[in-house]
Design a protein around this motif. Structure first.
Motif, PDB file in Angstrom:
ATOM      1  N   LEU A 534       0.845  -1.194   0.000  1.00  0.00           N
ATOM      2  CA  LEU A 534       0.000   0.000   0.000  1.00  0.00           C
ATOM      3  C   LEU A 534       0.878   1.242   0.000  1.00  0.00           C
ATOM      4  N   PRO A 535       0.460   2.300  -0.709  1.00  0.00           N
ATOM      5  CA  PRO A 535       1.233   3.550  -0.662  1.00  0.00           C
ATOM      6  C   PRO A 535       1.040   4.234   0.691  1.00  0.00           C
ATOM      7  N   ARG A 536       2.099   4.887   1.147  1.00  0.00           N
ATOM      8  CA  ARG A 536       1.993   5.615   2.419  1.00  0.00           C
ATOM      9  C   ARG A 536       1.008   6.771   2.309  1.00  0.00           C
ATOM     10  N   THR A 537       1.000   7.428   1.157  1.00  0.00           N
ATOM     11  CA  THR A 537       0.098   8.552   0.933  1.00  0.00           C
ATOM     12  C   THR A 537      -0.985   8.125  -0.049  1.00  0.00           C
ATOM     13  N   ALA A 538      -2.225   8.370   0.303  1.00  0.00           N
ATOM     14  CA  ALA A 538      -3.340   7.967  -0.555  1.00  0.00           C
ATOM     15  C   ALA A 538      -3.237   8.637  -1.921  1.00  0.00           C
ATOM     16  N   GLY A 539      -3.418   7.847  -2.958  1.00  0.00           N
ATOM     17  CA  GLY A 539      -3.367   8.370  -4.321  1.00  0.00           C
ATOM     18  C   GLY A 539      -2.004   8.356  -4.948  1.00  0.00           C
ATOM     19  N   ALA A 540      -0.941   8.039  -4.194  1.00  0.00           N
ATOM     20  CA  ALA A 540       0.418   8.012  -4.754  1.00  0.00           C
ATOM     21  C   ALA A 540       0.614   6.740  -5.583  1.00  0.00           C
ATOM     22  N   ASP A 541       1.471   6.844  -6.598  1.00  0.00           N
ATOM     23  CA  ASP A 541       1.767   5.701  -7.456  1.00  0.00           C
ATOM     24  C   ASP A 541       2.853   4.848  -6.818  1.00  0.00           C
ATOM     25  N   LEU A 542       2.653   3.544  -6.874  1.00  0.00           N
ATOM     26  CA  LEU A 542       3.645   2.612  -6.343  1.00  0.00           C
ATOM     27  C   LEU A 542       4.710   2.322  -7.397  1.00  0.00           C
ATOM     28  N   LYS A 543       5.966   2.354  -6.980  1.00  0.00           N
ATOM     29  CA  LYS A 543       7.072   2.017  -7.860  1.00  0.00           C
ATOM     30  C   LYS A 543       7.734   0.700  -7.481  1.00  0.00           C
ATOM     31  N   GLY A 544       7.456   0.228  -6.286  1.00  0.00           N
ATOM     32  CA  GLY A 544       8.045  -1.016  -5.824  1.00  0.00           C
ATOM     33  C   GLY A 544       7.477  -1.379  -4.469  1.00  0.00           C
ATOM     34  N   SER A 545       7.903  -2.529  -3.959  1.00  0.00           N
ATOM     35  CA  SER A 545       7.419  -3.007  -2.675  1.00  0.00           C
ATOM     36  C   SER A 545       8.589  -3.166  -1.716  1.00  0.00           C
ATOM     37  N   PRO A 546       8.399  -2.857  -0.434  1.00  0.00           N
ATOM     38  CA  PRO A 546       9.493  -3.036   0.532  1.00  0.00           C
ATOM     39  C   PRO A 546       9.824  -4.500   0.798  1.00  0.00           C
ATOM     40  N   LEU A 547       8.935  -5.416   0.468  1.00  0.00           N
ATOM     41  CA  LEU A 547       9.155  -6.833   0.748  1.00  0.00           C
ATOM     42  C   LEU A 547       9.192  -7.619  -0.553  1.00  0.00           C
ATOM     43  N   PRO A 548       9.976  -8.690  -0.595  1.00  0.00           N
ATOM     44  CA  PRO A 548       9.985  -9.533  -1.798  1.00  0.00           C
ATOM     45  C   PRO A 548       8.745 -10.400  -1.858  1.00  0.00           C
ATOM     46  N   LEU A 549       8.321 -10.694  -3.086  1.00  0.00           N
ATOM     47  CA  LEU A 549       7.170 -11.569  -3.252  1.00  0.00           C
ATOM     48  C   LEU A 549       7.555 -13.023  -2.997  1.00  0.00           C
ATOM     49  N   VAL A 550       8.731 -13.427  -3.455  1.00  0.00           N
ATOM     50  CA  VAL A 550       9.227 -14.791  -3.209  1.00  0.00           C
ATOM     51  C   VAL A 550       9.880 -14.820  -1.835  1.00  0.00           C
ATOM     52  N   PRO A 551       9.562 -15.787  -0.993  1.00  0.00           N
ATOM     53  CA  PRO A 551      10.174 -15.855   0.334  1.00  0.00           C
ATOM     54  C   PRO A 551      11.692 -15.890   0.252  1.00  0.00           C
ATOM     55  N   PRO A 552      12.374 -15.261   1.209  1.00  0.00           N
ATOM     56  CA  PRO A 552      13.845 -15.195   1.153  1.00  0.00           C
ATOM     57  C   PRO A 552      14.510 -16.554   1.112  1.00  0.00           C
ATOM     58  N   GLU A 553      13.995 -17.534   1.877  1.00  0.00           N
ATOM     59  CA  GLU A 553      14.659 -18.836   1.886  1.00  0.00           C
ATOM     60  C   GLU A 553      14.537 -19.532   0.535  1.00  0.00           C
ATOM     61  N   ILE A 554      13.421 -19.313  -0.174  1.00  0.00           N
ATOM     62  CA  ILE A 554      13.267 -19.909  -1.505  1.00  0.00           C
ATOM     63  C   ILE A 554      14.215 -19.239  -2.489  1.00  0.00           C
ATOM     64  N   GLU A 555      14.315 -17.917  -2.420  1.00  0.00           N
ATOM     65  CA  GLU A 555      15.224 -17.191  -3.309  1.00  0.00           C
ATOM     66  C   GLU A 555      16.661 -17.587  -3.043  1.00  0.00           C
ATOM     67  N   MET A 556      17.019 -17.781  -1.752  1.00  0.00           N
ATOM     68  CA  MET A 556      18.370 -18.193  -1.408  1.00  0.00           C
ATOM     69  C   MET A 556      18.663 -19.587  -1.972  1.00  0.00           C
TER      70      MET A 556
END
Length: 581
Positions: A534-556
């Motif tokens: 979710l964007p911190r400010t309502a109406g703002a465009d998202l450019k990325g996510s703070p968390l990965p979609l693939v779990p870290p252990e799977i990516e590792m």
């Protein structure tokens, strides 16, 4: 030059070189894009390339044939003239040698020298002679005084390899084998080089045993100029032919490409929702039939879409009306069921159990009805947000508290990974809590009793919540199907929670209403993970996510398999800017 200045110069040179490379790559990219997007350019360019190849091959062949014909004709006539001159010289020297025998031991001849007379006759300088277009040189290496030449030709003008060849023929007594050579001859008297055909022959006088070297110099200036003009004409005609073929290809492809381009533009407008777009039909050829087919397809598509819209509108209206109409009797039934449920201890065991079952099913029915009403609001475009700045960590904790009873029944524990700093965002508390509850319920339902990991992260522009289970996982392609209405991964699997199958669909609509993302990842045997961004400010465009979609252990694990080198990935990203993918 000081080392500092040298380093600066090298750095400046590298910067300039890098700028040039970038411009070249940019220009090449634009050219490649233009080439791929323009059918007309491809056809015209291909036509020009093929035309150039054909013209070059034909021009080379034609010039070779003309050159061979001109040179062969000149050499044939020159050989005939040289042979006739050698016969004339042999006839002139034979009587002088046979009858008069005036040659002395010192090599000097009499005053009436037949060689001078015949040379004057051949070159046209004497009485009755005709002026020739070529020069001659007669050499006798044993009688220096017997050498004669015409024009400005001197013995030094004779090519050395030709002289050696004639001397070898004289030694081998091969007098009837003339030699010839064509090339640039530099004449000492003139001080310039000219293309010349030189013929060398031997005139042998049997009675005296003397051999004369006879050289004919035939200038090829006219032939060379003729071939230059022919080459220029072939080049000009070939270039004009290539341009003419390119113009013809341009005009022909324009007649074909223009209707295709108009059809593409009409298809793009049709895809954009302009269902009244049609093509103009001209003539009765294939392109006209294509336009007719396109128009018929567009008309049928518009009709089908209109019918589907009407059907969808009827369905949405039906769901909305039924949902609203059911609320009144449901309220009455709910009141009666509450009375029975509160008084269940006074009933016999069977009646008491029936009151409990009725209470549970009414709660499920109310949940289903609420989901249907929410879906109808989204379909009608009437959903709105009630925004408040809130710490997402608090919403997560409240959602987990609502899910603890269900988690205990499934022997599931929650593992929280929360950042120390607040994750503030402008959101609708009710809707976000509903999203989180749906994700938690889904993880408990499919987690097979294993731990559920809930991770919260944030960066400057967005906050994210990831819910990870270790259950059955998702098959390839199901990461998008899970958000479809009424979709179930395994229809034969018993549903332990109940519901309509609209929870994840409503959650994704809630996320989209906030301008956020709700995405899923899954792998059979590895579980699944849902990420809400979710964007911190309502109406703002998202450019990325703070968390990965693939779990870290799977990516590792993937990185380990690829490079055979273990890579540690953080469990929570704070500012990593993971893409939507």
């Amino acid at each position: 030059m000081p080392p500092t200045t040298q380093r600066r110069s090298r750095r400046t040179f590298r910067q300039i070189l890098g700028g040039v490379r970038r411009r070249v790559r940019r220009a090449a990219g634009k050219a490649r894009s233009t080439w791929r997007r323009s059918l007309q350019l491809q056809v015209v360019t291909s036509t020009m390339v093929i035309s150039v190849i054909v013209v070059v091959v034909l021009g080379t062949f034609l010039f070779g044939q003309i050159s061979k014909s001109v040179v062969d004709s000149t050499q044939e006539s020159s050989n005939s003239e040289a042979f006739a001159d050698r016969l004339q010289i042999a006839d002139a020297l034979a009587p002088e040698t046979d009858d008069q025998d005036k040659t002395t031991d010192s090599g000097k001849q009499g005053s009436a020298n037949p060689l001078d007379e015949v040379m004057d006759t051949i070159t046209g300088s004497g009485e009755g002679g005709t002026e020739k277009r070529y020069d001659m040189l007669v050499l006798n290496r044993h009688l220096p005084g017997a050498s004669r030449g015409s024009g400005t030709v001197v013995p030094g003008d004779v090519p050395a390899n030709l002289q050696l060849g004639l001397q070898r023929n004289i030694r081998d007594q091969q007098y009837d084998e003339p030699l010839a050579i064509t090339g640039k001859i530099r004449f000492a008297e003139e001080g310039q080089s000219r293309l010349t055909y030189v013929i060398g022959g031997v005139v042998h006088v049997p009675t005296s045993g003397e051999s004369y070297e006879v050289y004919h110099f035939f200038p090829l200036d006219e032939e060379e100029q003729l071939l230059v003009n022919v080459r220029l004409a072939i080049v000009v005609v070939g270039l004009g032919l290539v341009l003419l073929l390119a113009a013809i290809a341009y005009l022909v492809t324009r007649q074909v490409v223009t209707p295709v381009r108009l059809a593409r533009q009409a298809a793009e407008r049709l895809a954009a929702g302009k269902l009244d777009e049609r093509l103009k039909v001209r003539g009765e050829d294939d392109l006209a039939r294509l336009a007719n087919s396109f128009n018929e397809m567009a008309a049928n598509l518009a009709l089908k879409i209109h019918q589907l819209e009407e059907l969808s509108q009827v369905q949405r209206q039906f769901v909305s009306d039924v949902s609203h109409e059911l609320r009144t009797p449901l309220t009455t039934v709910r009141m009666a069921a509450d009375l029975l449920y509160d008084a269940r201890e006074d009933f016999d065991p069977m009646a008491s159990r029936s009151a409990e079952l009725m209470q549970a099913q009414l709660e499920r029915f109310e949940s289903m009805l609420a989901d249907l009403l929410e879906i109808s609001r989204y379909d009608a475009g009437a959903a709105t947000l009630d925004l408040d700045p809130v710490d997402v960590r608090d919403l997560v904790l409240r959602a987990i508290a609502d899910s603890e009873a269900l988690a205990e029944r499934h022997s599931t524990r929650f593992e929280l990974r929360l950042p120390n700093e607040p994750c503030m965002a402008e959101v609708d508390n009710r809707r976000v809590e509903r999203i989180l509850r749906n994700l938690l319920f889904n993880a408990i339902e499919h987690g097979e009793g294993r731990d559920v990991v809930v991770t919260v992260g944030g960066d400057r522009d967005a906050v994210a919540v990831a819910v990870r289970d270790h259950g059955i996982g998702l098959k390839p392609g199901e990461d998008t199907l899970v958000f479809d209405r009424f979709w179930r991964a395994d229809p034969s699997r018993a549903r332990t929670i109940g519901g309509t199958g609209l929870g994840l669909a409503i959650s994704r609509e809630d996320a989209a209403l906030h301008g956020g993302w709700l995405q899923a990842w899954g792998q059979p045997g590895e579980g699944s993970q849902f990420r809400l961004t979710l964007p911190r400010t309502a109406g703002a465009d998202l450019k990325g996510s703070p968390l990965p979609l693939v779990p870290p252990e799977i990516e590792m694990r993937r990185t380990w398999r690829t490079s055979m080198t273990p890579v540690l990935l953080p469990a929570v990203a704070d500012g990593g800017g993971y893409d939507e993918d």
